[in-house]
Design a protein around this motif. Sequence first.
Motif, mmCIF file in Angstrom:
data_model
loop_
_atom_site.group_PDB
_atom_site.id
_atom_site.type_symbol
_atom_site.label_atom_id
_atom_site.label_comp_id
_atom_site.label_asym_id
_atom_site.label_seq_id
_atom_site.Cartn_x
_atom_site.Cartn_y
_atom_site.Cartn_z
ATOM 1 N N ARG A 18 0.801 -1.223 0.000
ATOM 2 C CA ARG A 18 0.000 0.000 0.000
ATOM 3 C C ARG A 18 0.833 1.271 0.000
ATOM 4 N N ARG A 19 2.157 1.115 -0.058
ATOM 5 C CA ARG A 19 3.016 2.274 -0.261
ATOM 6 C C ARG A 19 3.074 2.666 -1.738
ATOM 7 N N PHE A 20 2.574 1.771 -2.588
ATOM 8 C CA PHE A 20 2.613 2.008 -4.027
ATOM 9 C C PHE A 20 1.204 2.259 -4.547
ATOM 10 N N THR A 21 1.110 2.922 -5.679
ATOM 11 C CA THR A 21 -0.185 3.141 -6.302
ATOM 12 C C THR A 21 -0.635 1.859 -6.996
ATOM 13 N N PRO A 22 -1.942 1.692 -7.227
ATOM 14 C CA PRO A 22 -2.429 0.488 -7.903
ATOM 15 C C PRO A 22 -1.816 0.248 -9.273
ATOM 16 N N GLU A 23 -1.317 1.328 -9.911
ATOM 17 C CA GLU A 23 -0.763 1.188 -11.251
ATOM 18 C C GLU A 23 0.682 0.694 -11.237
ATOM 19 N N GLN A 24 1.340 0.744 -10.101
ATOM 20 C CA GLN A 24 2.738 0.356 -10.030
ATOM 21 C C GLN A 24 2.876 -1.155 -9.842
ATOM 22 N N ARG A 25 3.848 -1.738 -10.527
ATOM 23 C CA ARG A 25 4.058 -3.180 -10.497
ATOM 24 C C ARG A 25 4.271 -3.748 -9.092
ATOM 25 N N PRO A 26 5.027 -3.086 -8.193
ATOM 26 C CA PRO A 26 5.213 -3.643 -6.848
ATOM 27 C C PRO A 26 3.910 -3.839 -6.082
ATOM 28 N N ARG A 27 2.887 -3.037 -6.411
ATOM 29 C CA ARG A 27 1.602 -3.187 -5.716
ATOM 30 C C ARG A 27 1.023 -4.577 -5.978
ATOM 31 N N GLN A 28 1.054 -5.002 -7.244
ATOM 32 C CA GLN A 28 0.532 -6.319 -7.594
ATOM 33 C C GLN A 28 1.405 -7.432 -7.016
#
Length: 239
Positions: A18-28
Amino acid sequence: MRIGDSVQLSVDMLNRARRFTPEQRPRQVLGEAAMLHACIAVDATGKRMTGGPVGERFTAAIREHLDILSAVGLPAMDLARTRFPYPSLRVTPKERGGEPDIADLLYLQHRCTLGHGDEVPLVFSLIPHDDVPGNYPVQFTSEAIRLPEIVVYGLLAIVVLAPVNAGERTQDAIVPWARGPLVANDWWGRVEDFRTELESSGFNRFQLDETPVLSPNAPLIDIARATMQRSGIPELKQL
């Protein structure tokens, strides 16, 4: 690795995601890591509960705690009734109407896929969201469903509350839910206390059978009416 360690890792991975936006690969990637550790913990819990083949014990652990999964991970969804009749899911035993339930979906599309080192297909991938617990998105299509990230918390709640895990501990894992945080080390094995709190508070009392309709392009009023009828909710009179 102990069950408590898997719970801790799952919570940590989702917090990092949750430190990353939904569009960023690390989130997935981190979201899938959180789901993988949650599935490992559910599998180990099922092994303690019933033993047997992995698929049977994993799904049995979930079906034994559908009320917990719904309250924490999918509020307002009637998981006892809702089915997911998608071609990509294998047919289940006749006692469940021959159609996959939430336990089958989580086992086949998440536990098996991630456990075998594959990536969950996009059409079944978790939906990232940062809203308060209890508010969540679900994406239905004619052939798949995307569940919200908080379903991970629902799985972790099953693990923490299961009586067979009463002796487990974590470092500082907290499972968020709509009525306040569940501090894992305060709740290990206390499923009946949690159910008593659910009953007395009335939380999650009204639930919908959200089995996908045969025609997702039907008028919204028809979809809503069919959902209410399946759920046993009286139809509202048109003003």
